[in-house]
Design a protein around this motif. Structure first.
Motif, PDB file in Angstrom:
ATOM      1  N   PRO A 101     -28.474 -37.278 -58.480  1.00  0.00           N
ATOM      2  CA  PRO A 101     -27.936 -36.055 -57.869  1.00  0.00           C
ATOM      3  C   PRO A 101     -26.584 -35.685 -58.456  1.00  0.00           C
ATOM      4  O   PRO A 101     -25.739 -36.546 -58.689  1.00  0.00           O
ATOM      5  N   VAL A 102     -26.406 -34.416 -58.716  1.00  0.00           N
ATOM      6  CA  VAL A 102     -25.117 -33.894 -59.167  1.00  0.00           C
ATOM      7  C   VAL A 102     -24.771 -32.678 -58.322  1.00  0.00           C
ATOM      8  O   VAL A 102     -25.642 -32.027 -57.745  1.00  0.00           O
ATOM      9  N   PHE A 103     -23.467 -32.358 -58.272  1.00  0.00           N
ATOM     10  CA  PHE A 103     -22.997 -31.260 -57.435  1.00  0.00           C
ATOM     11  C   PHE A 103     -22.011 -30.418 -58.239  1.00  0.00           C
ATOM     12  O   PHE A 103     -21.265 -30.942 -59.065  1.00  0.00           O
ATOM     13  N   PRO A 104     -22.003 -29.089 -58.021  1.00  0.00           N
ATOM     14  CA  PRO A 104     -21.075 -28.240 -58.773  1.00  0.00           C
ATOM     15  C   PRO A 104     -19.633 -28.682 -58.583  1.00  0.00           C
ATOM     16  O   PRO A 104     -19.171 -28.876 -57.463  1.00  0.00           O
ATOM     17  N   PHE A 105     -18.936 -28.880 -59.684  1.00  0.00           N
ATOM     18  CA  PHE A 105     -17.517 -29.233 -59.631  1.00  0.00           C
ATOM     19  C   PHE A 105     -16.886 -28.870 -60.967  1.00  0.00           C
ATOM     20  O   PHE A 105     -17.451 -29.180 -62.018  1.00  0.00           O
ATOM     21  N   PRO A 106     -15.719 -28.224 -60.965  1.00  0.00           N
ATOM     22  CA  PRO A 106     -14.984 -27.716 -59.797  1.00  0.00           C
ATOM     23  C   PRO A 106     -15.781 -26.648 -59.040  1.00  0.00           C
ATOM     24  O   PRO A 106     -16.542 -25.889 -59.640  1.00  0.00           O
ATOM     25  N   ARG A 107     -15.581 -26.608 -57.738  1.00  0.00           N
ATOM     26  CA  ARG A 107     -16.257 -25.610 -56.915  1.00  0.00           C
ATOM     27  C   ARG A 107     -15.700 -24.213 -57.152  1.00  0.00           C
ATOM     28  O   ARG A 107     -16.400 -23.225 -56.944  1.00  0.00           O
ATOM     29  N   TRP A 108     -14.447 -24.132 -57.565  1.00  0.00           N
ATOM     30  CA  TRP A 108     -13.847 -22.820 -57.849  1.00  0.00           C
ATOM     31  C   TRP A 108     -14.318 -22.343 -59.219  1.00  0.00           C
ATOM     32  O   TRP A 108     -14.208 -23.054 -60.213  1.00  0.00           O
ATOM     33  N   MET A 109     -14.823 -21.084 -59.257  1.00  0.00           N
ATOM     34  CA  MET A 109     -15.347 -20.520 -60.486  1.00  0.00           C
ATOM     35  C   MET A 109     -14.762 -19.138 -60.723  1.00  0.00           C
ATOM     36  O   MET A 109     -14.282 -18.485 -59.800  1.00  0.00           O
ATOM     37  N   ARG A 110     -14.859 -18.718 -61.965  1.00  0.00           N
ATOM     38  CA  ARG A 110     -14.258 -17.442 -62.370  1.00  0.00           C
ATOM     39  C   ARG A 110     -15.314 -16.563 -63.019  1.00  0.00           C
ATOM     40  O   ARG A 110     -16.056 -16.998 -63.906  1.00  0.00           O
TER      41      ARG A 110
END
Length: 629
Positions: A101-110
């Motif tokens: 399992p992987v998770f979006p990181f950094p959660r802040w996106m541009r």
């Protein structure tokens, strides 16, 4: 292989968004590491979320005894490879759902279209998945002026030396630690000026017109501009209270954001080669033996196999004595979680001593995973070398035990700063096995003892010991522990010289060669003075023999002479030769640099520390201390 879940509270079907080699999960991108994919970045989840049924058991009893001495690992009873299944062209088959399992990181996106800055939780951005080309999966902003521009992760994150990792605090940072006075902040991230540096960007709050340059978050006093560490472990979805370490801003993809803490062992033959083979078989087939809890059950299973009615995967039991099999099963069961002997942390097992004795035996035992040959000492080195050895076949098992951030692991003080791979106390650890070849250089023990006695009286040796103590004291570690002995400096420096020369002679790159040092003085135990250079591959057939061929006396003599000649003069001399380890700085080497001695992180066990060319060969500034005078 990787899979990710939605950042929302729901738990949808896992989505495949990329792939990694299984060995990378141990060395480079293990749990807690940030993986920079072509169109997004993710953090690898803890081993709690790994499907153990998709992993394979890896047998190495000596390594298990060693890892159980680390904090939190007392209940570890198994080593397993990362989840893996052979791929096929159809992305809708079972293999596509096997991974970690992987998770979006950094959660802040541009958003690349409007420069909008927001976390994925705000649901402004959507994920487009290409099942046939997972590497082309990407996030997009579907409400950006009627278009769908790509969304990219922000370049910044924060971490601390306790192993915590967090999103960059954009809202607190742009508002100088306060909340937005006009309500909910709407942020944008725009390049400033010529944008020659990664930190030349400006974060702007459109709600209150506050703005701030990102480069103020970097530098010696940058901690004053950042909030305190929240103790976050994004791979475990948890926060730890009470972290007092100052956070540091890091760029996405920074090499110091994740350092693996691992233990490795070579598979060596036991006094009885058949006993060692049974141990391996029981470890590898343990899942098929869990229901055999009594001796009568084992006898019943064997009798059925002899009658031709047993299960095919247990037919190997007929190749060994039932008494030996049952004894091995009982030993294996004692290592399982919950047993009385497995509840407390144990002393760390000696990994190098048994290996050295297996190599040094007059007639070494040979197995499929351990084949060595004694060779004659090459001409010109009769007084300085003992008999070298050609290692035709070896097997190495590496277990991932944890990781650090900011500072690389120190071999003796790593337990203080180890970051966990799990939420609860684990019963297994991820591991990888490789097979390959190598050559063992053994130094003459009487000659080494005479040489190190003279070096330890010299001021040059005392300087590196003082630098070692200062380095550890600044990190809150016991300064007197793990002080480098003189023979260790010699062996480590010789290993690096040989790695550079062997890479030229046999065709392997320096990154594919590894060192394994055997260093022990008589007052510490059985004396050891040797360097094993080896290369290994995850493939079951190992490597091709180019390295072991260098162990032949004529070729080894030429390799040693060339390595010593190249080590005597560096292209950066006299600056390199004059360099000394400084007690007030973080340099733990004397005459060594990238032009002559440093090797890739995958090759060196000690992070390019404790090196000095002058201990091996005469240099411009120190001509009288070399072992190979």
């Amino acid at each position: 292989m990787s899979q990710t879940r939605s950042p929302s509270g729901r738990a949808p079907e896992p989505t495949r968004i990329g792939s990694l080699r299984p060995s990378q999960m141990i060395h480079t991108f293990g749990p807690g590491a940030v993986v920079d994919l072509p169109s997004m970045s993710v953090v690898v989840g803890g081993i709690d979320g790994w499907n153990i049924h998709d992993t394979a058991l890896i047998a190495e009893a000596r390594l298990l005894d060693s890892v159980r001495s680390l904090p939190g690992c007392a209940r570890v009873s198994e080593l397993r490879g990362p989840p893996w299944m052979e791929e096929s062209p159809n992305p809708y088959q079972q293999w596509a759902w096997v991974g970690v399992p992987v998770f979006p990181f950094p959660r802040w996106m541009r958003c690349t279209g409007c420069s909008r800055l927001a976390p994925v939780d705000f649901r402004l951005f959507s994920l487009e998945v290409n099942r046939y080309r997972p590497d082309r999966s990407y996030w997009y902003h579907d409400m950006c002026h009627g278009r769908r521009p790509h969304v990219v992760p922000t370049r910044f994150m924060v971490a601390c030396t306790n192993g915590h990792l967090d999103d960059f605090p954009w809202v607190e940072y742009v508002h100088q630690g306060r909340s937005c006075p006009n309500g909910a902040p709407v942020l944008e991230l725009r390049e400033a000026g010529q944008a020659n540096r990664a930190a030349d960007v400006r974060v702007i709050c459109k709600t209150c017109d506050a703005q701030r340059m990102a480069h103020e978050a970097f530098g010696d006093q940058a901690w004053r501009n950042l909030p305190r560490c929240r103790g976050r472990h994004p791979h475990l979805h948890q926060f730890e209270d009470g972290c007092r370490e100052p956070p540091r801003a890091l760029l996405l993809g920074a090499s110091n954001s994740w350092f693996s803490i691992s233990r490795s062992a070579l598979t060596i033959p036991t006094d009885s080669s058949q006993t060692g083979e049974i141990d391996r078989k029981v470890e590898e087939r343990w899942d098929d033996l869990l229901d055999i809890e009594e001796r009568v059950v084992l006898d019943y299973v064997i009798n059925r196999l002899r009658a031709g009615r047993g299960e095919e995967q247990r037919r190997w039991l007929l190749d060994y004595d039932p008494d030996d099999i049952w004894e091995t099963i009982e030993r294996r069961r004692l290592r399982m979680p919950g047993t009385e002997d497995n509840e407390d942390e144990t002393e760390e097992a000696d990994l190098r001593g048994p290996e050295w004795r297996a190599f040094a035996a007059l007639e070494p035992l040979q197995t499929d995973d351990f084949k060595v040959r004694h060779l004659s000492v090459p001409d010109g080195f009769k007084s300085t070398l003992n008999t070298p050895m050609a290692v035709d076949r070896l097997r190495e098992v590496i277990a991932l035990c944890g990781f650090t951030r900011i500072d690389g692991p120190d071999d003796a003080g790593v337990a203080r700063r180890i970051a966990p791979l799990w939420n609860e106390s684990p019963t297994w650890l991820p591991a990888a096995e490789t097979r390959g070849e190598g050559l063992l250089i053994r130094l003459s023990e009487p000659q080494v003892q005479a040489w190190e006695t003279s070096l330890e009286k010299d001021r040059r040796y005392q300087q590196i010991v003082e630098a070692h103590r200062g380095w550890r004291a600044r990190r809150g570690l016991e300064p007197q522990l793990a002080e480098p002995r003189a023979r260790f400096l010699l062996l480590h420096s010789l290993a690096h010289m040989l790695i550079h020369q062997v890479a030229l002679d046999c065709g392997y790159s320096t990154a594919s060669l590894r060192e394994r040092l055997y260093s022990c003085t008589p007052d510490e135990g059985d004396p050891m003075a040797g360097v094993l250079l080896y290369t290994a591959s995850p493939d079951s057939e190992g490597t091709l023999g180019g390295l072991v061929a260098l162990a032949e006396p004529d070729r080894l003599a030429a390799t040693l002479r060339d390595a010593l000649n190249r080590g005597g003069l560096c292209s950066t001399d006299p600056m390199c030769a004059d360099h000394l380890a400084d007690e007030a700085q973080d340099t733990l080497h004397h005459a060594a640099c990238h032009a002559c001695m440093f090797v890739p992180e995958t090759s060196c066990e000690y992070g390019n520390r404790y090196l000095d060319r002058a201990t091996v060969v005469p240099t411009l500034s120190t001509p009288n201390l070399a072992y190979f005078a």
